[in-house]
Motif scaffolding. Structure first.
Motif, PDB file in Angstrom:
ATOM      1  N   ASP A 279       0.810  -1.213   0.000  1.00 22.67           N
ATOM      2  CA  ASP A 279       0.000   0.000   0.000  1.00 22.67           C
ATOM      3  C   ASP A 279       0.844   1.264   0.000  1.00 22.67           C
ATOM      4  OD1 ASP A 279      -2.379  -1.403  -0.062  1.00 22.67           O
ATOM      5  OD2 ASP A 279      -2.574  -1.452   2.124  1.00 22.67           O
ATOM      6  N   SER A 280       2.114   1.149   0.377  1.00 27.12           N
ATOM      7  CA  SER A 280       3.023   2.290   0.367  1.00 27.12           C
ATOM      8  C   SER A 280       4.423   1.785   0.055  1.00 27.12           C
ATOM      9  CB  SER A 280       3.023   2.994   1.725  1.00 27.12           C
ATOM     10  OG  SER A 280       3.735   2.220   2.675  1.00 27.12           O
ATOM     11  N   MET A 281       5.368   2.706  -0.111  1.00 26.99           N
ATOM     12  CA  MET A 281       6.751   2.301  -0.383  1.00 26.99           C
ATOM     13  C   MET A 281       7.379   1.607   0.814  1.00 26.99           C
ATOM     14  SD  MET A 281       8.284   5.390  -2.626  1.00 26.99           S
ATOM     15  CE  MET A 281       7.472   5.969  -4.104  1.00 26.99           C
ATOM     16  N   ALA A 282       6.775   1.721   1.972  1.00 29.16           N
ATOM     17  CA  ALA A 282       7.285   1.054   3.167  1.00 29.16           C
ATOM     18  C   ALA A 282       6.781  -0.383   3.276  1.00 29.16           C
ATOM     19  CB  ALA A 282       6.879   1.833   4.412  1.00 29.16           C
ATOM     20  N   ASP A 283       5.706  -0.699   2.569  1.00 29.16           N
ATOM     21  CA  ASP A 283       5.151  -2.061   2.585  1.00 29.16           C
ATOM     22  C   ASP A 283       5.827  -2.893   1.513  1.00 29.16           C
ATOM     23  OD1 ASP A 283       3.301  -1.470   4.612  1.00 29.16           O
ATOM     24  OD2 ASP A 283       1.944  -0.584   3.134  1.00 29.16           O
TER      25      ASP A 283
END
Length: 132
Positions: free
Chosen positions: A94-98
């Motif tokens: 869902d984000s660049m961290a996931d």
């Protein structure tokens, strides 16, 4: 150590440019899956896309194939034998961290890799791929 790193970092930059060039061509070719997928950013050797869930696997597989085909393109374009492929690690979230694995990525990417080779490299298949 720093001077020895210049060569590998410089060549890595060339690979990243080829990969994003192939990805851009393919995303345009696919018309961004009807506007449902878009390349959004490149950071060092990573390329990011945003895609609707309905086309996320296709967009990820296409991007993965383009990243891996950078090696094929360099070999084809410059007649430069490269004995091993440069790998890509593609994930989704869902984000660049996931960072989640993508089921079915390898099979879907293989189809896009064949298309990239056919359309942009005249059907070239690198020697390392023939051995598989």
């Amino acid at each position: 150590t720093q001077i020895k790193n210049y060569t590998s970092q410089g060549e890595g930059g060339e690979w990243a440019k080829v990969a994003i060039g192939l990805a851009c061509r393919m995303f345009y070719r696919k018309k961004n899956w009807g506007g449902l997928a878009l390349l959004v950013n490149q950071v060092h050797d990573a390329t990011y896309a945003d895609a609707c869930g309905t086309v996320a696997l296709d967009a990820a597989a296409c991007l993965h194939a383009a990243m891996e085909c950078a090696n094929d393109y360099m070999e084809w374009k410059f007649n430069w034998p490269i004995p091993v492929p440069v790998p890509s690690d593609t994930s989704m979230g869902d984000s660049m961290a996931d960072d989640e694995k993508i089921e079915g990525l390898a099979a879907a990417a293989a189809e896009y890799r064949a298309e990239i080779r056919r359309v942009y490299m005249g059907g070239y298949i690198p020697p390392f791929a023939k051995e598989q």
